[in-house]
Structure formats: structure tokens, C-alpha cells
Design an enzyme around this catalytic site. Sequence first.
Site, PDB file in Angstrom:
ATOM      1  N   ALA A 127     118.162 155.861 -29.069  1.00 30.00           N
ATOM      2  CA  ALA A 127     117.540 156.446 -27.882  1.00 30.00           C
ATOM      3  C   ALA A 127     116.048 156.167 -27.861  1.00 30.00           C
ATOM      4  CB  ALA A 127     117.822 157.942 -27.825  1.00 30.00           C
ATOM      5  N   LEU A 128     115.699 154.991 -27.336  1.00 34.94           N
ATOM      6  CA  LEU A 128     114.299 154.564 -27.271  1.00 34.94           C
ATOM      7  C   LEU A 128     113.792 154.558 -25.828  1.00 34.94           C
ATOM      8  CD1 LEU A 128     111.894 153.244 -28.873  1.00 34.94           C
ATOM      9  CD2 LEU A 128     112.895 151.028 -28.304  1.00 34.94           C
ATOM     10  N   SER A 135     110.579 148.025 -21.354  1.00 36.07           N
ATOM     11  CA  SER A 135     109.921 146.863 -21.980  1.00 36.07           C
ATOM     12  C   SER A 135     108.697 147.309 -22.768  1.00 36.07           C
ATOM     13  CB  SER A 135     109.481 145.853 -20.909  1.00 36.07           C
ATOM     14  OG  SER A 135     110.590 145.346 -20.242  1.00 36.07           O
ATOM     15  N   GLY A 245     118.827 143.755 -34.012  1.00 36.89           N
ATOM     16  CA  GLY A 245     119.685 143.982 -32.850  1.00 36.89           C
ATOM     17  C   GLY A 245     119.796 142.742 -31.981  1.00 36.89           C
ATOM     18  N   ARG A 246     118.709 141.980 -31.915  1.00 41.62           N
ATOM     19  CA  ARG A 246     118.701 140.790 -31.042  1.00 41.62           C
ATOM     20  C   ARG A 246     119.648 139.710 -31.563  1.00 41.62           C
ATOM     21  NH1 ARG A 246     112.302 141.777 -29.928  1.00 41.62           N
ATOM     22  NH2 ARG A 246     112.749 143.374 -28.360  1.00 41.62           N
ATOM     23  N   GLN A 279     136.997 115.116 -13.251  1.00 39.86           N
ATOM     24  CA  GLN A 279     135.625 115.103 -13.747  1.00 39.86           C
ATOM     25  C   GLN A 279     134.972 116.494 -13.633  1.00 39.86           C
ATOM     26  OE1 GLN A 279     132.221 112.932 -11.855  1.00 39.86           O
ATOM     27  NE2 GLN A 279     132.604 111.600 -13.605  1.00 39.86           N
ATOM     28  N   GLU A 363     117.719 145.398 -25.191  1.00 41.76           N
ATOM     29  CA  GLU A 363     117.045 145.035 -26.463  1.00 41.76           C
ATOM     30  C   GLU A 363     115.953 143.984 -26.220  1.00 41.76           C
ATOM     31  OE1 GLU A 363     119.271 145.037 -29.982  1.00 41.76           O
ATOM     32  OE2 GLU A 363     120.745 146.465 -29.212  1.00 41.76           O
ATOM     33  N   GLY A 364     115.294 144.132 -25.093  1.00 42.79           N
ATOM     34  CA  GLY A 364     114.190 143.230 -24.723  1.00 42.79           C
ATOM     35  C   GLY A 364     114.663 142.200 -23.719  1.00 42.79           C
ATOM     36  N   GLU A 367     111.966 137.954 -20.560  1.00 39.85           N
ATOM     37  CA  GLU A 367     110.494 137.834 -20.493  1.00 39.85           C
ATOM     38  C   GLU A 367     109.866 138.384 -21.769  1.00 39.85           C
ATOM     39  OE1 GLU A 367     112.379 139.088 -17.929  1.00 39.85           O
ATOM     40  OE2 GLU A 367     112.274 137.180 -16.861  1.00 39.85           O
TER      41      GLU A 367
END
Length: 386
Positions: A127-128, A135, A245-246, A279, A363-364, A367
Amino acid sequence: MTPFDFEPTDAQRQLRDTARKLATELLAPQAERLDREGGFPRENLLRLAQHGLLGVNVPRALGGLEAGAVAYSLMMTEIARACASTTVAVGVSNMVAEVICRFGTPEQQRAHVPKLCDGSHVVGAFALSESGAGSDPAGMRTRARKTDRGWVLDGSKMWISSGTDAGLFVVWARTGDAPGARGISAFLVPGDTPGLVRGKPEHKMGLRGSTTTPLEFHDCEIGPEALLDAEGRGFRIAMMALDGGRIGIGSQALGIGLGALDAFVGWVREGTGPRAASQDVQWALADSATALGAARLLTLRAAWLKEKGELFTHAASMAKLQASEAAVRVCGRLVEAMGPAALRTGNAVERCLRDVRVTMIYEGTSEVQRIVIGRDIARRFEGART
Ligand SMILES: Cc1cc2nc3c(=O)[nH]c(=O)nc-3n(C[C@H](O)[C@H](O)[C@H](O)COP(=O)(O)OP(=O)(O)OC[C@H]3O[C@@H](n4cnc5c(N)ncnc54)[C@H](O)[C@@H]3O)c2cc1C
């Protein structure tokens, strides 16, 4: 795994195969229903916990598999290939367990990590984020006031994955008057703490089998043992957790892209669309497999650096940026190649297209990853010049 050895070790292969079996036999048959009906896949998560998948990179002494970051990445990709929603709870819970292993006291570790690994806590939540502080989490407003019995939390959080069912939350809050990142601490808050109020889950375009809820804290009293690491050190904990996490989100995005590719190949094989030799189909397959192949290399490299104990912040951001953007492009490309058949509700490619978009956000955002990578490279240039 060494830098030039692309073969998984026996232990990594074993975990990947376990995850693949659970993904194919347990999760894939339910993924369409879970997406349609929404909700939280509690029973399935408990099954995954029985196989150790909620504590992959956690010491055995605390109930984990101690299988390492590469095995973790392989596991996440296999689960996401079948059901992206399930990987959200799996990824966040593993992250919470790792955070406590790294920053918790032995008492905090013993109190919570085995319960995260065996599913007694159901899962952990992170919980952030807050309204206006996603961000830029240093702008958070939730506060923790020190009392003679511990701490009292007041404020609110937004977009918290597994917020409906999690048995343990890591909650970040402002303590003291230091501005920005310096005034933030992290707390371990059990889900049944009075004053912790779980809001209604958001209606989302994708990941509908993962609940995302607001949280409120009203005079929420926690003991002194809830503080993780030292007062004022919470921001650093969040940033280090997000680095790992990333890798998880990169692995998840890769798995969703592969899941879309599996569904596309299945559709071509059915023979109702264009022939496999056309194709159009071949180029769609080639572009998708190439983009996901590059994502896989970057993701496993980041996991490998983490496993070796080297700096991996920049590598994890590159993995997340590449994997999420590639997987979003791949899902779009496959929808384009399938035409209207892809857009039928219940089609797995359509589900993947909706599920994958958020991998570029949480998680970000992309950007934010560009800022992390660019800043790191610029710093190295500066270092080389001076
Ligand atoms: C499904 C879902 C699950 C989530 N789960 C969790 C969870 O479990 N725990 C948790 O704490 N959070 C969670 N989040 C929150 C998520 O991490 C944030 O939404 C994300 O970090 C973006 O923050 P924001 O929403 O405040 O958007 P903003 O920060 O307002 O971003 C809006 C746009 O502005 C851009 N932007 C912002 N700052 C900059 C800048 N400096 N330079 C260039 N562009 C910029 C962003 O890239 C984005 O495109 C979840 C979100 C979603 C959607």
C-alpha cells in the site's frame, strides 16, 4: 545460470515446470470465467501456496523455496501465460515476503513470512500509492503518529492490489515533519486491524480477476512492532522493493504476450482464418516472437543480476519497459491480424489485450522507467568524465 548459459538449472527448470503444470491444469481453464465474473481467485492462490509459489525467493527457514530471482521470473511468466490476473496477487505477495525478509527483524520475519508463504495470510499487499501520489510517492499524505502504545495511522491509499482479501499490508506513511522522501516510514499492518477500512474494488478494463481497492485508515492503531526498519527509512524500502517488483512485472508482461501468441496460433490452427502459410500470419508471428524474445532476455538478465547480488535497478527498469511495451504491441498486432474474430468476448487474445495495458502503468509507468534508466546512464557518463 551464467551470462552465456541460456539453460535453466535443474532447480529453475523444476519450478518452471511446476508452474506450467498448475497454469495449464488449474488456471487456464478458469481464466475466461474469472475475467467475466471478476473477483479474487482465493482458492487458486491457496493451491499455488501449497506448491511454494508465494515464497519463491524466500529462505527455506521461513517457509519459502529459496529458488532465486531467475526461478521467480520463470514462474511468473508461466502463470501469466495462463491467467494474468492471478499473477498480480502472486507477484505482490512474493514482493511483500521478500521485503520483510530483507528489512524485517527476526520477530517480524517469523510472525509474517511463513504465513505469506503458506497462504495463512491469503496474500500480502503493498500500500504505497495515493490519489495524486503514484509516480511521485514522496508526495504521500497518509500519516503515522507516534503514541506511547505504538503508532496511529490516518489517511487513504488508492489502487491497492488484493485489497479485498490480503491478510497483511505493508503501508507507507509520513512520520515526523521531514519533507518528501525523508519523512516516510513503512509499517506491517495485519488486515484485521481496527480502523483499516477496505473500499470497493475498482471496475477495470483488464485484470478483472485481481481486486484493486482504495484503503482508508481512521485512527488505525498499530503496535511499535509494526514499524519496518527504522523511522524515516520507508522510501528506500519502497524503491528497493519496486526494483525487484519490476522484474516480476516484466515477467508478467512477457507471459501475457506469450499467452496471446498461444491463442493466436490456436486460432490459425482451427483453420477458420487465414492459412498458417500466409504472409500476414507469418509476419505477425515473426514480429511477436522477436519482440517477446528480446523482452525475455532483458527480464532474465535483470533477474540474474539480482540473484548474483549485483546492482539491478537500471536492468529491472529496462526489462519492465521493454517487456510491457513489447507485450502491449504484440497483443495489438495479433488482434489486428485476427480481425473481428479477436474481438469476440471470451477470446483469449482480447482478454490479453485488456490485461496487458496496465503493465505499462503499475510499479512505475513507462515514463518513470525512462527516468530511472536515463538518470542512471547520465550519472555514469558524468562519472566517466570526472
Ligand atoms: C490495476 C492497478 C493495480 C495497482 N496496484 C497497486 C498496488 O498494489 N500498490 C500500490 O501502491 N499501487 C498500485 N497501483 C498504482 C500504480 O502504481 C500507479 O497508478 C502508478 O504508479 C501511476 O501513478 P498515478 O496513478 O498517480 O499516475 P500519475 O503519476 O498521475 O501519472 C499520470 C501520467 O503522467 C505521467 N507522469 C507522471 N510523472 C511524470 C514525470 N515526472 N515525467 C513524465 N511523465 C510523468 C505518467 O507516466 C502517466 O502517464 C496500481 C494501479 C493499477 C492501475
